[in-house]
Enzyme design. Sequence first.
Site, PDB file in Angstrom:
ATOM      1  N   LYS A 149       0.836  -1.200   0.000  1.00  0.00           N
ATOM      2  CA  LYS A 149       0.000   0.000   0.000  1.00  0.00           C
ATOM      3  C   LYS A 149       0.874   1.254   0.000  1.00  0.00           C
ATOM      4  O   LYS A 149       0.589   2.224  -0.717  1.00  0.00           O
ATOM      5  CB  LYS A 149      -0.921   0.003   1.212  1.00  0.00           C
ATOM      6  CG  LYS A 149      -1.757   1.276   1.317  1.00  0.00           C
ATOM      7  CD  LYS A 149      -2.761   1.229   2.455  1.00  0.00           C
ATOM      8  CE  LYS A 149      -3.582   2.503   2.502  1.00  0.00           C
ATOM      9  NZ  LYS A 149      -4.659   2.460   3.533  1.00  0.00           N
ATOM     10  N   HIS A 290      -7.347 -30.878 -31.880  1.00  0.00           N
ATOM     11  CA  HIS A 290      -8.311 -29.855 -31.461  1.00  0.00           C
ATOM     12  C   HIS A 290      -9.186 -30.356 -30.310  1.00  0.00           C
ATOM     13  O   HIS A 290     -10.406 -30.202 -30.324  1.00  0.00           O
ATOM     14  CB  HIS A 290      -9.169 -29.396 -32.637  1.00  0.00           C
ATOM     15  CG  HIS A 290      -8.371 -28.777 -33.737  1.00  0.00           C
ATOM     16  ND1 HIS A 290      -7.610 -27.641 -33.566  1.00  0.00           N
ATOM     17  CD2 HIS A 290      -8.190 -29.155 -35.032  1.00  0.00           C
ATOM     18  CE1 HIS A 290      -6.998 -27.335 -34.699  1.00  0.00           C
ATOM     19  NE2 HIS A 290      -7.327 -28.240 -35.600  1.00  0.00           N
ATOM     20  N   ASN A 432     -22.299 -33.162 -29.397  1.00  0.00           N
ATOM     21  CA  ASN A 432     -22.814 -34.522 -29.293  1.00  0.00           C
ATOM     22  C   ASN A 432     -21.761 -35.510 -29.779  1.00  0.00           C
ATOM     23  O   ASN A 432     -21.167 -35.303 -30.815  1.00  0.00           O
ATOM     24  CB  ASN A 432     -24.076 -34.686 -30.141  1.00  0.00           C
ATOM     25  CG  ASN A 432     -25.279 -33.957 -29.542  1.00  0.00           C
ATOM     26  OD1 ASN A 432     -25.528 -34.033 -28.351  1.00  0.00           O
ATOM     27  ND2 ASN A 432     -26.030 -33.251 -30.394  1.00  0.00           N
ATOM     28  N   PHE A 487     -28.323 -39.594 -24.004  1.00  0.00           N
ATOM     29  CA  PHE A 487     -29.380 -40.449 -24.555  1.00  0.00           C
ATOM     30  C   PHE A 487     -29.749 -40.054 -25.984  1.00  0.00           C
ATOM     31  O   PHE A 487     -29.471 -38.935 -26.433  1.00  0.00           O
ATOM     32  CB  PHE A 487     -30.611 -40.462 -23.654  1.00  0.00           C
ATOM     33  CG  PHE A 487     -31.310 -39.134 -23.479  1.00  0.00           C
ATOM     34  CD1 PHE A 487     -31.875 -38.439 -24.541  1.00  0.00           C
ATOM     35  CD2 PHE A 487     -31.426 -38.585 -22.205  1.00  0.00           C
ATOM     36  CE1 PHE A 487     -32.541 -37.239 -24.369  1.00  0.00           C
ATOM     37  CE2 PHE A 487     -32.093 -37.369 -22.016  1.00  0.00           C
ATOM     38  CZ  PHE A 487     -32.642 -36.694 -23.105  1.00  0.00           C
TER      39      PHE A 487
END
Length: 538
Positions: A149, A290, A432, A487
């Site tokens: 400070k 990637h 996905n 799913f």
Amino acid sequence: MAVSSKHIPAPDKHPVRRALLSVSDKTGLVDFARRLCAHGVELISTGGTARTLADAGLPVRDVADITGFPEIMDGRVKTLHPAVHGALLGIRDDADHAAAMREHGIEGIDLVVVNLYPFEDVRLSGADTDTVIENIDIGGPAMIRAAAKNHAYTAIVTDGQDYDAVLDELDNHNGSLTLAFRRTLAARAYARTAAYDTAIANWFADTLDVAMPSWRSVAGKLHTSMRYGENPHQQAGFYLTGERRYGVATADIVQGKQLSYNNINDTDAAYELVAEFDPETNAAVAIIKHANPCGVALGGSVKEAYERALACDPVSAFGGIVALNRPLDAEAAAEIIKIFTEVIIAPEATPEARAIVAQKKNLRLLVAGGLPDPRAGGLTVRSVAGGMLVQSRDNAVFAQEDLQVVTRRRPTEQELRDMRFAFCVAKHVKSNAIVYVRDGVTVGIGAGQMSRVDSARIAAQKAGDAAQAAALSQSLVKGCVVASDAFFPFADGLLSAIEAGAIAVIQPGGSIRDDEVIAAADENNVAMAVTGMRHFRH
């Protein structure tokens, strides 16, 4: 309420006449202190630091001489005193501050050298709670923050790596430190105490089993500044968080160019994937491009696993990252260097393998020292506009007994083995995700598509291309198993995989149309098992 400033300008250069040294890590301390003495700097110190300096024959005053008060409470209280903090915080050019310092016999301290109790190391060592708490430094951070400070007059050093820079400044400026340099040290000091407090706060959260505390801090120490980030117009750095997890952060870079931002990201993804497979059971190799795998395989040897992984997508493997779950040996090294590869990472590498890789001077070889535990906890952090997302690491591994066969045809033992392998790989593919597997080898991978149907088709196309490159009469998808990371919301994704040639499927289940999906499998004599566990990866 903010405290107003008197706007007293800080001096551009401030001489260092008195220095307070109190360090836990004493590496380089004596040589540094000796050079300070050569500049006529008076040394003040505490406890073990004072003894080290005195034993080296350096003149040093104990801080108790300054405070008129001895260390008490096993050293917990020694520098927490107005004679110390007044010396750190006093604004020398403020008439009121100067008068107070004269009235109380406080002489300014111009340089503070403090490194903190090794809390970060102790908390990771398995020490008991009392020991960890005793390594929470109080006086050190207080002095650091006070000096930082008041950097207009007091320079603060928190890292021994800055010793040479301080000495160079003193040499170049006749025993003074410039304001720009003092300000730089102050910035580093606040960053250090912030990281230290972060470690303490996170330890308390872990100890109390608070998964998401009200305030969450993340801190790291700069390991490497990079030329750029994902793209040349982006700045980047690699920071170490102190987590004890084998990988890029622990790796010895045996050879090769500096790792880029993308190299580190992809290498981490590759190594986390191969760590899923027990090296005592099978060699495993993952080839990453990637952040997605373009080939993953098991084998009796590293060479065999690599050749099988490469066959999945030899085109995409060019310029990829190769990760192994066993030490790199000469046979595998000789195969890997046949095509352009950016990075090889393994737990270890034989001398023969190192010599072979050395033929490719730009190829980075990383020896990590071990494999990360795929079941270990930890956090992942991602920034978003105005905040960050924090979650526990995806360390879930489905148990064999939790695997539920939902079709009339039950999978064979080989299909079950391939299902488990495929689902482990799918966990590390961007959603996905669709993964085709045959005999412990990925034969087609579809990643990161908005539609699961598209992922299934892309994976099948990749498999067809690989079969053509290998001069096979048909795609290896014919008669394979397929894994989905989540799913099937409709039967179309499954039907696409079946059309490609899949005869068994593993997926989490849980769709409101599960009955429709299962019926489609039964109509095509396809075995299906559900895990009850989703592995989204975005």
